[in-house]
Every structure is written in structure tokens, then in C-alpha cells.
Design a protein around this motif. Structure first.
Motif, mmCIF file in Angstrom:
data_model
loop_
_atom_site.group_PDB
_atom_site.id
_atom_site.type_symbol
_atom_site.label_atom_id
_atom_site.label_comp_id
_atom_site.label_asym_id
_atom_site.label_seq_id
_atom_site.Cartn_x
_atom_site.Cartn_y
_atom_site.Cartn_z
ATOM 1 N N ASP A 63 0.826 -1.204 -0.162
ATOM 2 C CA ASP A 63 -0.002 -0.008 0.347
ATOM 3 C C ASP A 63 0.921 1.259 0.095
ATOM 4 O O ASP A 63 0.420 2.351 -0.482
ATOM 5 C CB ASP A 63 -0.925 -0.023 1.281
ATOM 6 N N ALA A 64 1.737 1.274 0.609
ATOM 7 C CA ALA A 64 2.612 2.470 0.746
ATOM 8 C C ALA A 64 3.223 2.814 -0.561
ATOM 9 O O ALA A 64 3.275 3.957 -1.035
ATOM 10 C CB ALA A 64 3.608 2.346 1.956
ATOM 11 N N HIS A 67 0.475 4.096 -2.960
ATOM 12 C CA HIS A 67 0.158 5.577 -2.690
ATOM 13 C C HIS A 67 1.045 6.231 -2.953
ATOM 14 O O HIS A 67 0.781 7.542 -3.660
ATOM 15 C CB HIS A 67 -0.269 5.653 -1.089
ATOM 16 N N TRP A 68 2.412 5.937 -3.018
ATOM 17 C CA TRP A 68 3.536 6.979 -3.494
ATOM 18 C C TRP A 68 3.417 7.082 -5.039
ATOM 19 O O TRP A 68 3.386 8.316 -5.504
ATOM 20 C CB TRP A 68 4.783 6.304 -3.329
ATOM 21 N N ALA A 107 10.574 6.110 7.115
ATOM 22 C CA ALA A 107 9.649 5.712 5.924
ATOM 23 C C ALA A 107 8.367 6.727 5.998
ATOM 24 O O ALA A 107 7.775 7.135 5.014
ATOM 25 C CB ALA A 107 8.910 4.295 6.357
ATOM 26 N N SER A 108 7.832 7.168 6.965
ATOM 27 C CA SER A 108 6.864 8.032 7.224
ATOM 28 C C SER A 108 7.093 9.439 6.436
ATOM 29 O O SER A 108 6.219 10.013 6.326
ATOM 30 C CB SER A 108 6.279 8.212 8.571
ATOM 31 N N PHE A 111 6.621 7.887 2.344
ATOM 32 C CA PHE A 111 5.509 7.214 2.255
ATOM 33 C C PHE A 111 4.330 7.249 3.035
ATOM 34 O O PHE A 111 4.437 7.470 4.436
ATOM 35 C CB PHE A 111 6.100 5.736 2.233
ATOM 36 N N THR A 112 3.093 6.980 2.671
ATOM 37 C CA THR A 112 2.112 7.061 3.426
ATOM 38 C C THR A 112 2.124 5.862 4.295
ATOM 39 O O THR A 112 1.716 4.528 3.629
ATOM 40 C CB THR A 112 0.809 6.811 2.509
ATOM 41 N N THR A 113 2.354 5.749 5.512
ATOM 42 C CA THR A 113 2.226 4.694 6.417
ATOM 43 C C THR A 113 1.531 5.218 7.597
ATOM 44 O O THR A 113 1.499 6.295 8.049
ATOM 45 C CB THR A 113 3.665 4.342 6.577
ATOM 46 N N ASP A 114 1.101 3.979 8.435
ATOM 47 C CA ASP A 114 0.518 4.216 9.861
ATOM 48 C C ASP A 114 1.598 4.875 10.855
ATOM 49 O O ASP A 114 2.770 4.448 10.448
ATOM 50 C CB ASP A 114 0.057 3.105 10.343
ATOM 51 N N GLU A 117 4.938 3.214 11.553
ATOM 52 C CA GLU A 117 5.152 1.882 10.737
ATOM 53 C C GLU A 117 6.426 1.893 9.892
ATOM 54 O O GLU A 117 6.750 3.003 9.457
ATOM 55 C CB GLU A 117 3.835 1.595 10.065
ATOM 56 N N LEU A 119 8.726 0.063 6.588
ATOM 57 C CA LEU A 119 8.424 -0.628 5.401
ATOM 58 C C LEU A 119 9.249 -2.012 5.453
ATOM 59 O O LEU A 119 10.346 -1.834 6.195
ATOM 60 C CB LEU A 119 9.192 0.038 4.218
#
Length: 150
Positions: A63-64, A67-68, A107-108, A111-114, A117, A119
Motif C-alpha cells: 500500500d505505501a 500511494h507513492w 518511512a513516514s 511514504f503514506t504509512t501508519d 510503521e 516498510l
């Protein structure tokens, strides 16, 4: 069903290009087609290899990364259409993934991550390999496209 993601290389294969002749001949042989010595008129029934698509990378539910690509190649529109990926975009993604590889907590930033979170290291390594191949193909005249399906 789930998110399937593809990075593909596409190349136009001109009918009179000596450089791509071996590619056209190999594809023709694979599909059982031998072009006539001379193309008679405008016979639309004749097959002609006019392009090649090669899968450079495949991800499942990353997902990340999806979204990128949506944000950086599809202007935020997640519509499952193939989107052209420029050399600069591939280089930007590679730089960001290398930063994440060196510092997983970053990562955040890219990238769109919780929250908190990271990768998956294997996903990052695999993606860097895919980008290496994609950039090499771009240097050889191939166009790179990203697409996803749900």
C-alpha cells in the motif's frame, strides 16, 4: 481480491528498425507468424508486431508504494490506469527507498504509512532491484509505466 501492482516497460517496435528486428522476429516466431516479404497494400488482416510490454516488477498489497505512485505519477487519482513514470520520478523513488533502507524509521517522511510503521526490508530491497532494471531499460529507449488493479 486485493491490490496487485505492476511496473512495466513498453517499447514501440518500428517495422523498419534493424535494431528491433530480432525482437520482432522472436515474437513473430512465438506466436506462429511469419510476415510476408512485402506487405501487399493496406491489408489489415496481416499481423505486425508493433510494440512490446515487459513486466519489470510486481507487488502484492504494498500500500505505501502504491500511494507513492498515485501521488507522484497519477496526480492523486487512484483509477487503475497505467501512468507514465519518468526518469526523474524513478530516481526520486530510488533515493527515498535508499533513505528508508538506511533508516527504516524515516518511512513516514516519504511514504503514506501508519504512525511508527516501517516498510518491510525485503519489499524495499526488491523494489530497489526493480528500479535498477527499470532505469537500465529507460536508457535503452523503453518507457516505464506503473499500474495497479484491485
Amino acid at each position: 481480491m486485493g491490490l496487485d501492482m505492476y511496473l512495466e516497460a513498453k517499447r514501440y517496435v518500428a517495422p523498419c528498425d534493424a535494431q528491433t528486428e530480432p525482437m520482432r522476429r522472436a515474437i513473430g516466431a512465438a506466436i506462429g507468424y511469419v510476415p510476408p516479404k512485402e506487405k501487399p497494400g493496406e491489408d489489415a488482416s496481416l499481423l505486425e508486431v508493433s510494440g512490446v510490454t515487459v513486466r519489470v516488477g510486481y507487488w502484492r498489497k504494498f500500500d505505501a508504494l502504491h500511494h507513492w505512485f498515485v501521488n507522484n505519477t497519477q496526480e492523486g487519482h487512484d483509477d487503475c490506469r497505467a501512468a507514465f513514470v519518468s526518469v526523474d520520478t524513478l530516481m526520486e523513488l530510488e533515493d527515498q527507498l535508499e533513505q528508508v533502507s538506511d533508516d527504516p524509521a524515516s518511512a513516514s517522511e516519504h511514504f503514506t504509512t501508519d504512525e511508527d510503521e516501517t516498510l518491510d526490508e525485503d519489499d524495499v530491497d526488491y523494489t530497489l532491484k526493480v528500479l535498477h532494471h527499470a532505469k537500465r531499460l529507460q536508457e535503452q529507449g523503453w518507457d516505464i509505466y506503473y499500474r495497479a488493479s484491485w
